[in-house]
Motif scaffolding. Structure first.
Motif, PDB file in Angstrom:
ATOM      1  N   PHE A   1       0.831  -1.199   0.000  1.00 50.30           N
ATOM      2  CA  PHE A   1       0.000   0.000   0.000  1.00 50.30           C
ATOM      3  C   PHE A   1       0.863   1.246   0.000  1.00 50.30           C
ATOM      4  CE2 PHE A   1      -2.576  -3.421   1.620  1.00 50.30           C
ATOM      5  CZ  PHE A   1      -3.802  -3.224   1.016  1.00 50.30           C
ATOM      6  N   ASN A   2       0.241   2.393  -0.291  1.00 51.52           N
ATOM      7  CA  ASN A   2       1.023   3.627  -0.439  1.00 51.52           C
ATOM      8  C   ASN A   2       1.471   4.238   0.882  1.00 51.52           C
ATOM      9  OD1 ASN A   2      -1.373   4.717   0.493  1.00 51.52           O
ATOM     10  ND2 ASN A   2      -1.628   6.174  -1.198  1.00 51.52           N
ATOM     11  N   ASP A   3       1.091   3.622   2.005  1.00 49.98           N
ATOM     12  CA  ASP A   3       1.587   4.110   3.293  1.00 49.98           C
ATOM     13  C   ASP A   3       2.841   3.367   3.728  1.00 49.98           C
ATOM     14  OD1 ASP A   3       0.543   1.649   3.900  1.00 49.98           O
ATOM     15  OD2 ASP A   3      -0.802   2.356   5.486  1.00 49.98           O
TER      16      ASP A   3
ATOM     17  N   GLN B   1     -11.624  -0.132  -5.816  1.00 45.77           N
ATOM     18  CA  GLN B   1     -11.800  -1.564  -5.553  1.00 45.77           C
ATOM     19  C   GLN B   1     -11.763  -2.401  -6.824  1.00 45.77           C
ATOM     20  OE1 GLN B   1     -15.310  -2.115  -3.154  1.00 45.77           O
ATOM     21  NE2 GLN B   1     -14.662  -0.620  -1.630  1.00 45.77           N
ATOM     22  N   ASP B   2     -12.375  -1.928  -7.878  1.00 50.86           N
ATOM     23  CA  ASP B   2     -12.393  -2.709  -9.120  1.00 50.86           C
ATOM     24  C   ASP B   2     -10.982  -2.916  -9.661  1.00 50.86           C
ATOM     25  OD1 ASP B   2     -15.136  -2.938  -9.034  1.00 50.86           O
ATOM     26  OD2 ASP B   2     -15.485  -1.171 -10.289  1.00 50.86           O
ATOM     27  N   LYS B   3     -10.186  -1.846  -9.660  1.00 53.08           N
ATOM     28  CA  LYS B   3      -8.812  -1.966 -10.147  1.00 53.08           C
ATOM     29  C   LYS B   3      -7.979  -2.875  -9.253  1.00 53.08           C
ATOM     30  CE  LYS B   3      -8.394   2.407 -12.663  1.00 53.08           C
ATOM     31  NZ  LYS B   3      -7.640   3.683 -12.789  1.00 53.08           N
ATOM     32  N   MET B   4      -8.223  -2.797  -7.949  1.00 46.84           N
ATOM     33  CA  MET B   4      -7.474  -3.638  -7.023  1.00 46.84           C
ATOM     34  C   MET B   4      -7.808  -5.112  -7.253  1.00 46.84           C
ATOM     35  SD  MET B   4      -7.414  -3.488  -2.861  1.00 46.84           S
ATOM     36  CE  MET B   4      -6.360  -4.589  -1.913  1.00 46.84           C
ATOM     37  N   LEU B   5      -9.078  -5.434  -7.441  1.00 48.48           N
ATOM     38  CA  LEU B   5      -9.473  -6.815  -7.681  1.00 48.48           C
ATOM     39  C   LEU B   5      -8.832  -7.350  -8.956  1.00 48.48           C
ATOM     40  CD1 LEU B   5     -13.261  -6.612  -6.727  1.00 48.48           C
ATOM     41  CD2 LEU B   5     -11.464  -7.769  -5.451  1.00 48.48           C
ATOM     42  N   GLU B   6      -8.825  -6.533 -10.003  1.00 51.23           N
ATOM     43  CA  GLU B   6      -8.216  -6.958 -11.261  1.00 51.23           C
ATOM     44  C   GLU B   6      -6.717  -7.176 -11.099  1.00 51.23           C
ATOM     45  OE1 GLU B   6      -9.640  -7.839 -14.106  1.00 51.23           O
ATOM     46  OE2 GLU B   6     -11.533  -7.595 -13.018  1.00 51.23           O
TER      47      GLU B   6
ATOM     48  N   GLN C   1       0.015   1.134  -5.668  1.00 53.06           N
ATOM     49  CA  GLN C   1       0.179   2.493  -6.189  1.00 53.06           C
ATOM     50  C   GLN C   1       0.746   2.454  -7.607  1.00 53.06           C
ATOM     51  OE1 GLN C   1       2.488   5.125  -3.687  1.00 53.06           O
ATOM     52  NE2 GLN C   1       1.627   6.926  -4.650  1.00 53.06           N
ATOM     53  N   ALA C   2       1.729   1.583  -7.821  1.00 52.91           N
ATOM     54  CA  ALA C   2       2.311   1.459  -9.158  1.00 52.91           C
ATOM     55  C   ALA C   2       1.284   0.948 -10.160  1.00 52.91           C
ATOM     56  CB  ALA C   2       3.521   0.527  -9.118  1.00 52.91           C
TER      57      ALA C   2
END
Length: 491
Positions: A90-92, A191-196, A212-213
């Motif tokens: 994640f970005n943190d 969420q959609d992009k993360m699932l893909e 993030q990338a």
């Protein structure tokens, strides 16, 4: 004879040498032919061998399947899905881990790795020892969409309380100047992009996904270097740099870049500009709001009267009122000139002071319930007296409460009521001292027809609305008071 024998011997020797040389060449040629045949045989055997197996240095989704049959490759690749652990970055700077089992992901045996085997050139098996052949197959994983989504939504970084939405870059007015505030990435996941991204990572056998990338975060729609932001910044400096301050009883009202920025218009090309019609509309709205803080005529005011009593009264004609249309025009002139400073609004009426409810320290206090008057001058009570006000039990003659101002001083006036239809007057009363403050209502002497003042006389035997004073009190008040002095009446 001997010489001939020697010559013949030399010839025989030469013949033997040539014969040996020919035999050697023939032998070497045979060896070369044999070697070539051997090499070709080995090459053909190798080609046949790799016809059913993946060439060396063949990688599928970063897994080396060189030398494996299709079934063996499937078996090896299945382990990268069924038991695979994936790191989500994640970005943190922190990570969370999920496994194929957690996400309901299984190996897809009906995949496309056979196409890799089919497309390979088995005759290139020697070259394959030296050149790596990378292949990516995207359908190695089968998944349950519901299980996958539920697991992803249960991750700590997907909880609502930690989802910080992105912020667009914006132009702000801070410390009397316009600045461009940079965009803020936030931590809200798409969420959609993360699932893909997760599905693809499992399918490709990845061990980690940098969210993030992979652009799995919602991004600001405006960035600091965007033309639209730069255009707004330049327009703000040109059209919205005025700082107009109004002094009101409830505090300063400031019109500056914080507000003026929102008055700018934008055309179809994204360029910001000043539309005079819009500015006039906005200025009119602003002045209308300002009027509520400036207008005091008829409003509620609280002041400190005699005996340090705090009194609240409303009504009357004392105070100021903003002249809205004139103020709009004046305000726009100042805005267009980018003026900075305090503006005196265009008003009607006036107040003696901003202190003590607008009455200041010089005013006439009329207690209609207590039937007593005090004249405050420069903070001191210099005159007081009982009086008789309008007849309370007759609503038409009752003295109204409110804050007023003395608009005239007159000697030897005849007071008359409203003329009757027959041309006569309901009453005609001569007075020596006439101090009007509310249309036909004023303070005046009444000793020629009254001998008592104060108490409950006003309930049933009061005046027509005026404040009846003893003549000597009326005379002193007349000689000490000035026009425009506030007169406040209350029950």
């Amino acid at each position: 004879m001997d010489n001939m024998s020697n010559g013949e011997a030399v010839l025989d020797c030469d013949k033997n040498k040539k014969l040996k040389k020919k035999r050697k060449i023939r032998k070497e040629f045979i060896i070369i032919i044999v070697l070539l045949i051997g090499i070709v045989a080995i090459y053909l055997v190798g080609s046949f061998y790799f016809n059913k197996k993946f060439l060396n240095s063949t990688y599928i989704n970063d897994v080396n399947v060189g030398g494996l049959t299709l079934n063996e490759a499937n078996e090896m690749l299945s382990k990268t899905v069924d038991d695979h652990m994936l790191e989500l970055k994640f970005n943190d700077g922190t990570s969370e881990f999920v496994s194929g089992k957690d996400l309901g992901i299984k190996y897809n045996t009906d995949n496309d790795i056979a196409q890799v085997l089919k497309k390979q050139n088995s005759f290139a098996w020697i070259q394959a020892f030296f050149i790596k052949n990378d292949n990516t197959i995207n359908n190695l994983a089968l998944l349950d969409e519901t299980t996958l989504k539920n697991k992803v939504l249960s991750l700590n970084h997907l909880q609502e309380e930690v989802q910080i939405p992105p912020e667009d870059a914006k132009v702000e007015y801070i410390n009397n100047e316009f600045i461009i505030q940079n965009e803020v990435a936030g931590s809200t996941i798409d969420q959609d992009k993360m699932l893909e991204a997760i599905k693809l990572a499992f399918s490709e056998g990845k061990t980690s996904v940098d969210l993030q990338a992979q652009k799995c975060y919602l991004e600001p729609s405006l960035k600091a270097n965007d033309t639209k932001v730069q255009q707004l910044y330049e327009a703000a400096k040109q059209y919205a740099s005025a700082v107009i301050t109004y002094k009101t009883k409830s505090g300063d009202v400031i019109l500056d870049g914080n507000t003026l920025l929102s008055w700018l218009s934008v055309d179809e090309s994204g360029k910001y500009y000043r539309d005079d019609d819009v500015f006039k509309e906005k200025a009119t709205e602003f002045v209308s709001s300002l009027a509520k803080k400036i207008n005091s005529i008829g409003g509620t005011r609280t002041f400190v009267g005699a005996n340090n009593r705090t009194i609240t009264v409303s009504g009357g004609n004392y105070g100021i009122r903003l002249q809205n249309s004139k103020e709009v025009n004046g305000l726009l002139e100042d805005i267009y000139a980018n003026k900075v400073g305090v503006r005196t609004p265009v008003t009607t009426g006036k107040e003696a002071s901003t202190d003590n409810g607008g009455l200041g320290n010089t005013f006439v206090e009329v207690d209609l319930k207590g039937q007593h008057m005090w004249y405050h001058k420069d903070g001191q009570i210099v005159l007081e007296s009982d009086f008789v006000s309008g007849t309370y039990n007759d609503p038409e003659r009752r003295t109204p409460a409110g804050a007023y101002y003395l608009y005239n001083k007159e000697r030897n006036r005849v007071l008359r009521g409203t003329k009757l239809p027959d041309g006569t007057w309901p009453y005609e009363t001569p007075v020596s001292y006439w101090l009007p403050f509310n249309k036909g209502i004023g303070l005046h002497d009444s000793s020629s027809w009254r001998s008592k003042w104060g108490g409950t006389i006003y309930m049933n035997n009061g005046s027509h609305g005026c404040i009846n004073l003893p003549t000597n009190i009326a005379a002193q008040l007349y000689n000490n008071i000035e026009i425009n002095c506030p007169v406040v009446c209350y029950y």
